[in-house]
Design a protein around this motif. Structure first.
Motif, PDB file in Angstrom:
ATOM      1  N   PRO A 128       0.894  -1.301   0.507  1.00 26.30           N
ATOM      2  CA  PRO A 128       0.065   0.139   0.311  1.00 26.30           C
ATOM      3  C   PRO A 128       0.886   1.434  -0.163  1.00 26.30           C
ATOM      4  CG  PRO A 128      -0.740  -2.230   1.455  1.00 26.30           C
ATOM      5  CD  PRO A 128       0.241  -2.135   0.818  1.00 26.30           C
ATOM      6  N   GLY A 129       1.805   1.494   0.771  1.00 19.45           N
ATOM      7  CA  GLY A 129       3.009   1.584   0.740  1.00 19.45           C
ATOM      8  C   GLY A 129       3.276   2.363  -0.536  1.00 19.45           C
ATOM      9  N   GLN A 130       3.507   1.586  -1.690  1.00 17.54           N
ATOM     10  CA  GLN A 130       3.830   2.304  -3.135  1.00 17.54           C
ATOM     11  C   GLN A 130       3.132   2.610  -3.878  1.00 17.54           C
ATOM     12  OE1 GLN A 130       5.459  -1.665  -3.086  1.00 17.54           O
ATOM     13  NE2 GLN A 130       7.745  -1.033  -2.774  1.00 17.54           N
ATOM     14  N   LEU A 131       1.721   2.398  -3.249  1.00 19.96           N
ATOM     15  CA  LEU A 131       0.874   3.137  -4.017  1.00 19.96           C
ATOM     16  C   LEU A 131       0.313   4.560  -3.905  1.00 19.96           C
ATOM     17  CD1 LEU A 131      -1.654  -0.201  -3.903  1.00 19.96           C
ATOM     18  CD2 LEU A 131       0.754  -0.042  -5.865  1.00 19.96           C
ATOM     19  N   SER A 132      -1.119   4.880  -5.304  1.00 20.29           N
ATOM     20  CA  SER A 132      -0.950   6.182  -4.516  1.00 20.29           C
ATOM     21  C   SER A 132      -2.999   6.072  -3.788  1.00 20.29           C
ATOM     22  CB  SER A 132      -1.859   6.967  -5.944  1.00 20.29           C
ATOM     23  OG  SER A 132      -2.717   6.210  -6.574  1.00 20.29           O
ATOM     24  N   GLY A 133      -3.000   7.129  -3.551  1.00 22.35           N
ATOM     25  CA  GLY A 133      -4.131   6.464  -2.515  1.00 22.35           C
ATOM     26  C   GLY A 133      -6.085   6.449  -3.776  1.00 22.35           C
ATOM     27  N   GLY A 134      -5.456   6.343  -4.692  1.00 23.18           N
ATOM     28  CA  GLY A 134      -6.230   5.966  -5.423  1.00 23.18           C
ATOM     29  C   GLY A 134      -6.180   4.582  -5.806  1.00 23.18           C
ATOM     30  N   GLN A 135      -4.575   4.742  -6.052  1.00 24.51           N
ATOM     31  CA  GLN A 135      -4.169   2.857  -6.608  1.00 24.51           C
ATOM     32  C   GLN A 135      -4.956   1.640  -4.946  1.00 24.51           C
ATOM     33  OE1 GLN A 135      -0.616   3.467  -7.572  1.00 24.51           O
ATOM     34  NE2 GLN A 135      -1.041   3.693  -9.491  1.00 24.51           N
ATOM     35  N   GLN A 136      -5.138   2.305  -4.575  1.00 26.60           N
ATOM     36  CA  GLN A 136      -5.279   1.811  -2.806  1.00 26.60           C
ATOM     37  C   GLN A 136      -6.587   1.940  -3.047  1.00 26.60           C
ATOM     38  OE1 GLN A 136      -2.721   2.835   1.405  1.00 26.60           O
ATOM     39  NE2 GLN A 136      -1.619   4.082  -0.543  1.00 26.60           N
ATOM     40  N   GLN A 137      -7.229   2.553  -3.281  1.00 28.24           N
ATOM     41  CA  GLN A 137      -8.880   2.791  -2.922  1.00 28.24           C
ATOM     42  C   GLN A 137      -9.549   1.339  -4.342  1.00 28.24           C
ATOM     43  OE1 GLN A 137     -11.157   1.968  -1.016  1.00 28.24           O
ATOM     44  NE2 GLN A 137     -12.205   4.595  -0.564  1.00 28.24           N
ATOM     45  N   ARG A 138      -8.286   1.510  -5.362  1.00 25.75           N
ATOM     46  CA  ARG A 138      -8.774   0.109  -6.544  1.00 25.75           C
ATOM     47  C   ARG A 138      -8.444  -1.062  -5.903  1.00 25.75           C
ATOM     48  NH1 ARG A 138      -9.334   0.642 -11.622  1.00 25.75           N
ATOM     49  NH2 ARG A 138      -9.951   3.173 -12.769  1.00 25.75           N
ATOM     50  N   VAL A 139      -7.434  -1.065  -4.904  1.00 23.47           N
ATOM     51  CA  VAL A 139      -6.747  -2.455  -4.121  1.00 23.47           C
ATOM     52  C   VAL A 139      -7.952  -2.509  -3.253  1.00 23.47           C
ATOM     53  CG1 VAL A 139      -5.655  -3.779  -2.301  1.00 23.47           C
ATOM     54  CG2 VAL A 139      -4.591  -1.856  -4.494  1.00 23.47           C
ATOM     55  N   ALA A 140      -8.370  -1.632  -2.601  1.00 25.34           N
ATOM     56  CA  ALA A 140     -10.059  -2.241  -1.584  1.00 25.34           C
ATOM     57  C   ALA A 140     -11.086  -2.435  -2.961  1.00 25.34           C
ATOM     58  CB  ALA A 140     -10.346  -0.729  -0.575  1.00 25.34           C
ATOM     59  N   ILE A 141     -10.984  -1.949  -2.962  1.00 24.23           N
ATOM     60  CA  ILE A 141     -12.398  -2.518  -4.735  1.00 24.23           C
ATOM     61  C   ILE A 141     -12.706  -3.576  -4.696  1.00 24.23           C
ATOM     62  CG2 ILE A 141     -14.027  -2.315  -6.344  1.00 24.23           C
ATOM     63  CD1 ILE A 141     -13.459   1.469  -6.049  1.00 24.23           C
ATOM     64  N   ALA A 142     -11.173  -4.473  -5.413  1.00 24.91           N
ATOM     65  CA  ALA A 142     -11.027  -5.575  -5.809  1.00 24.91           C
ATOM     66  C   ALA A 142     -11.129  -6.886  -4.582  1.00 24.91           C
ATOM     67  CB  ALA A 142      -9.461  -5.096  -6.279  1.00 24.91           C
ATOM     68  N   ARG A 143     -10.817  -6.021  -3.531  1.00 29.05           N
ATOM     69  CA  ARG A 143     -10.788  -6.875  -2.326  1.00 29.05           C
ATOM     70  C   ARG A 143     -12.361  -6.833  -2.235  1.00 29.05           C
ATOM     71  NH1 ARG A 143      -8.637  -4.486   3.195  1.00 29.05           N
ATOM     72  NH2 ARG A 143     -10.736  -3.400   2.122  1.00 29.05           N
ATOM     73  N   ALA A 144     -13.144  -6.096  -1.692  1.00 33.92           N
ATOM     74  CA  ALA A 144     -14.862  -6.360  -2.067  1.00 33.92           C
ATOM     75  C   ALA A 144     -14.880  -6.830  -2.915  1.00 33.92           C
ATOM     76  CB  ALA A 144     -15.455  -5.037  -1.901  1.00 33.92           C
ATOM     77  N   LEU A 145     -14.025  -7.082  -3.993  1.00 34.73           N
ATOM     78  CA  LEU A 145     -15.416  -7.996  -5.436  1.00 34.73           C
ATOM     79  C   LEU A 145     -15.079  -9.639  -5.300  1.00 34.73           C
ATOM     80  CD1 LEU A 145     -14.328  -5.910  -8.246  1.00 34.73           C
ATOM     81  CD2 LEU A 145     -16.319  -6.297  -7.527  1.00 34.73           C
ATOM     82  N   VAL A 146     -13.531  -9.874  -4.879  1.00 37.29           N
ATOM     83  CA  VAL A 146     -12.883 -11.279  -4.611  1.00 37.29           C
ATOM     84  C   VAL A 146     -14.239 -12.454  -4.397  1.00 37.29           C
ATOM     85  CG1 VAL A 146     -12.162 -11.204  -2.156  1.00 37.29           C
ATOM     86  CG2 VAL A 146     -10.441 -12.210  -4.742  1.00 37.29           C
ATOM     87  N   THR A 147     -15.098 -11.969  -3.602  1.00 41.28           N
ATOM     88  CA  THR A 147     -16.164 -12.904  -3.130  1.00 41.28           C
ATOM     89  C   THR A 147     -17.085 -13.352  -3.800  1.00 41.28           C
ATOM     90  OG1 THR A 147     -16.823 -11.994  -1.373  1.00 41.28           O
ATOM     91  CG2 THR A 147     -14.918 -13.033  -0.890  1.00 41.28           C
ATOM     92  N   ASP A 148     -17.282 -12.653  -4.719  1.00 40.09           N
ATOM     93  CA  ASP A 148     -17.935 -12.455  -5.772  1.00 40.09           C
ATOM     94  C   ASP A 148     -19.722 -12.053  -4.512  1.00 40.09           C
ATOM     95  OD1 ASP A 148     -19.444 -12.241  -8.107  1.00 40.09           O
ATOM     96  OD2 ASP A 148     -20.223 -14.099  -7.842  1.00 40.09           O
ATOM     97  N   PRO A 149     -19.836 -11.182  -3.722  1.00 43.59           N
ATOM     98  CA  PRO A 149     -20.871 -11.054  -3.242  1.00 43.59           C
ATOM     99  C   PRO A 149     -22.002 -10.051  -4.024  1.00 43.59           C
ATOM    100  CG  PRO A 149     -19.650  -8.612  -3.078  1.00 43.59           C
ATOM    101  CD  PRO A 149     -18.559  -9.337  -4.343  1.00 43.59           C
ATOM    102  N   ALA A 150     -23.076 -10.005  -3.207  1.00 40.27           N
ATOM    103  CA  ALA A 150     -24.294  -9.619  -4.039  1.00 40.27           C
ATOM    104  C   ALA A 150     -24.639  -8.328  -3.115  1.00 40.27           C
ATOM    105  CB  ALA A 150     -25.547 -10.850  -3.241  1.00 40.27           C
ATOM    106  N   LEU A 151     -23.804  -7.399  -3.032  1.00 39.77           N
ATOM    107  CA  LEU A 151     -24.388  -6.693  -2.524  1.00 39.77           C
ATOM    108  C   LEU A 151     -22.284  -6.087  -2.319  1.00 39.77           C
ATOM    109  CD1 LEU A 151     -25.370  -3.551  -1.591  1.00 39.77           C
ATOM    110  CD2 LEU A 151     -25.841  -4.927   0.784  1.00 39.77           C
ATOM    111  N   ILE A 152     -22.230  -4.665  -3.004  1.00 42.47           N
ATOM    112  CA  ILE A 152     -21.250  -4.025  -3.187  1.00 42.47           C
ATOM    113  C   ILE A 152     -21.363  -2.538  -1.758  1.00 42.47           C
ATOM    114  CG2 ILE A 152     -18.897  -2.159  -3.840  1.00 42.47           C
ATOM    115  CD1 ILE A 152     -19.030  -4.283  -6.053  1.00 42.47           C
TER     116      ILE A 152
END
Length: 250
Positions: free
Chosen positions: A150-174
């Motif tokens: 995370p320290g090597q990424l911009s704020g926007g890139q860190q939030q994209r990682v967080a969104i990828a983490r949210a997507l990885v289980t294929d949830p019903a709701l984000i």
């Protein structure tokens, strides 16, 4: 002649007369008061209100992070009141993808290892976790940043990682709680564009915000004040982009 019933998208979120009261000695605070709300599959809904309006409490209820004082909450067809603590933890891990203002990434782990964490909690085999994490990071445009911390990424890139983490289980709701609150204007636009893409691909998104320009990106805005839903504004449905069906993102 027998007519077949016509059904629309399935409801993912159903709140019926939901209330939440906090007690401190003899003092009672009614954070939510008779809130009824439905979100169907594929909707992009913004919940908007000032500080103290009850929107954070509503987010905690939607995310199964807090319990109801009264009313009923059905998530993806299941009554939340019927679930024990272990089952609620399973719901939070598998059916809800969380995106927070603070990113909540572990600084010592690479991007792909942060993304795989929900799969670890779900008990998935190590051999299966990395491909899923890498696919989610590629989906959010970080295919070349998988080994960055995370320290090597911009704020926007860190939030994209967080969104990828949210997507990885294929949830019903984000469920996104002020996802642009810590970002500059360029990164904010970048993250909101990504949420637009996910919505166009059929994802169900509920976004909590106090910013009108962020809420305007949703196709429906629910205004909350003093623990109550004041109004529920739905934008006219826009045609879904032709590429959405081929995107393969629910």
């Amino acid at each position: 002649m027998i007519m077949e019933a016509v059904t629309g998208p399935a409801p993912i979120v159903e709140l019926d007369e939901v209330g939440k009261t906090y007690r401190n000695g003899t003092l009672e605070v009614h954070a939510l008061d008779r809130v009824s709300l439905q979100v169907v599959e594929g909707e992009y809904v913004a919940i908007m209100g000032p500080s103290g309006s009850g929107k954070s409490t509503l987010m905690n209820i939607l995310g199964c992070l807090d319990t109801l004082s009264r009313g009923r909450y059905v998530l993806d067809g299941e009554d939340v009141a019927d679930l024990d603590e272990h089952e609620l933890a399973e719901v939070r891990n598998r059916r809800i993808g969380f995106v927070f203002q603070q990113f909540n990434l572990l600084p010592s782990l690479s991007a792909w290892r942060n993304v795989e964490l929900p799969l670890c909690y779900a008990g998935m085999r190590p051999a299966d976790r990395r491909p899923r994490a890498e696919a989610a990071l590629t989906r959010v445009g970080l295919g070349e940043r998988m080994d960055h911390k995370p320290g090597q990424l911009s704020g926007g890139q860190q939030q994209r990682v967080a969104i990828a983490r949210a997507l990885v289980t294929d949830p019903a709701l984000i469920l996104a709680d002020e996802p642009t609150g810590n970002l500059d204007s360029v990164s904010t636009a970048d993250v909101l564009d990504l949420l637009d893409e996910l919505h166009a691909g059929g994802r169900t998104i509920v976004l909590i915000t106090h910013e009108q320009e962020v809420a305007d990106r949703a196709d429906r805005v629910v205004h909350v004040r003093d623990g109550r839903v004041l109004d529920d504004q739905r934008e006219p449905a826009a045609p879904r982009p032709a590429h959405a069906a081929a995107a393969g993102v629910r």
